[in-house]
Design a protein around this motif. Structure first.
Motif, short mmCIF file in Angstrom:
data_model
loop_
_atom_site.label_atom_id
_atom_site.label_comp_id
_atom_site.label_asym_id
_atom_site.label_seq_id
_atom_site.Cartn_x
_atom_site.Cartn_y
_atom_site.Cartn_z
N PRO A 1 5.90 35.03 -75.68
CA PRO A 1 7.34 35.25 -75.75
C PRO A 1 7.98 35.24 -74.36
CG PRO A 1 6.17 36.81 -77.14
CD PRO A 1 5.13 36.12 -76.31
N ALA B 1 7.51 40.10 -81.14
CA ALA B 1 7.57 38.70 -80.72
C ALA B 1 6.18 38.07 -80.65
CB ALA B 1 8.28 38.59 -79.37
N GLU B 2 5.21 38.82 -80.18
CA GLU B 2 3.84 38.29 -80.10
C GLU B 2 3.29 38.00 -81.50
OE1 GLU B 2 2.18 40.19 -75.90
OE2 GLU B 2 1.97 41.34 -77.76
N ARG C 1 11.58 47.70 -75.28
CA ARG C 1 11.04 46.43 -74.81
C ARG C 1 9.62 46.22 -75.33
NH1 ARG C 1 8.06 44.59 -70.72
NH2 ARG C 1 7.86 46.64 -69.75
N LEU D 1 10.94 36.56 -71.93
CA LEU D 1 11.87 37.68 -71.79
C LEU D 1 13.12 37.24 -71.04
CD1 LEU D 1 12.51 40.73 -72.11
CD2 LEU D 1 11.38 41.08 -69.89
N TYR E 1 13.15 39.23 -76.23
CA TYR E 1 12.05 38.27 -76.22
C TYR E 1 12.34 37.11 -77.17
CZ TYR E 1 9.04 41.32 -73.47
OH TYR E 1 8.50 42.08 -72.46
N LEU F 1 8.38 43.26 -77.77
CA LEU F 1 7.30 42.38 -77.35
C LEU F 1 6.21 42.29 -78.42
CD1 LEU F 1 5.77 40.64 -75.31
CD2 LEU F 1 4.94 42.75 -74.23
#
Length: 265
Positions: free
Chosen positions: A201, A140-141, A133, A203, A208, A137
């Motif tokens: 993002p 995605a960021e 995860r 979840l 994400y 993340l």
């Protein structure tokens, strides 16, 4: 044993076990590290339930538990409280004039469902896998930052980076309506303006998402005849709840309650 934070609850001389209040605290919102607040809210709820059960038993109310879901039935206490309220709280359907007056307050409240045209980039992960995860993340960021600086390049970015099959269409998901996607995804759509990309993002169970709202068609205002029954039902429920609160208030005023805020003058 009573304490300042967790006082004993006594309703009309009946001492309520601490275990009942402790079990109810899980249903109450309270700031982290403030157990006393959750306890007081739970004590209020349990005190009201105790009052209603005392009243039902004093009236010799009888009730058969009803099925409330597939294979799930009311408890005996829930059935007693329901039967008491059904006896005490009487409601009547609102008049046509009342329903129409409620609609006229703001007809724009009653609309057909909206339609959203949406594109997204998915960084897939299992949210239960902490390491996976965190990695998703971070990806995605970074993607969200790039998308924010080049909205026109969103489709190309999706084609390169997305873990969703929609990457072949530049991340386009087509038209979505309420209920077509998971709640977290839909909630984010409701906060976006056309052309806007989520700043952070989102979840979901799939991972994400970096989401862009390409277009939004707000549902048309529905005519009175279409929403009349819905408004009438809402008014009847509101009236029932008001009368139920009045009934409970009368019970509280006629009772002696220690250890709950509702018993205070």
């Amino acid at each position: 044993m009573t304490t300042a934070l967790f006082p004993d609850l006594v309703v009309n001389g009946e001492e309520v076990p601490h275990a009942l209040i402790a079990a109810e605290t899980q249903n109450q919102d309270a700031p982290r590290g403030k157990p006393g607040i959750a306890w007081r809210k739970a004590a209020d709820a349990v005190a009201i339930r105790t009052l209603l059960l005392q009243e039902a038993r004093s009236r010799n109310v009888s009730a058969v538990p009803r099925e409330v879901g597939k294979g799930r039935f009311e408890t005996e206490e829930e059935a007693l409280i329901r039967s008491l309220l059904e006896t005490e709280v009487e409601t009547h359907p609102p008049s046509e004039a009342e329903v129409h007056a409620e609609w006229q307050k703001d007809p724009s409240r009653f609309r057909a469902p909206p339609l959203w045209e949406v594109s997204h980039i998915l960084c897939a992960c299992d949210p239960r896998d902490e390491a996976g995860r965190q990695h998703a993340l971070a990806r995605a960021e970074a993607i969200a930052t790039r998308a924010a600086h080049d909205s026109a390049g969103f489709a190309a970015l999706a084609a390169r980076e997305s873990d969703c099959g929609s990457k072949a269409a530049g991340g386009a998901l087509g038209q979505l309506g309420p209920g077509d996607t998971v709640p977290e995804f839909e909630s984010s759509l409701r906060t976006l303006a056309e052309g806007e990309i989520t700043k952070a993002p989102v979840l979901t169970r799939n991972g994400y998402h970096v989401i862009r709202l390409d277009a939004c068609a707000e549902g048309e205002v529905l005519p009175f005849d279409v929403v009349r029954d819905r408004i009438a039902l809402a008014l009847e429920k509101t009236n029932w709840a008001r009368q139920a609160r009045t009934f409970v208030s009368r019970l509280i005023e006629a009772s002696e309650i220690e250890g709950a805020d509702i018993g205070r003058a």
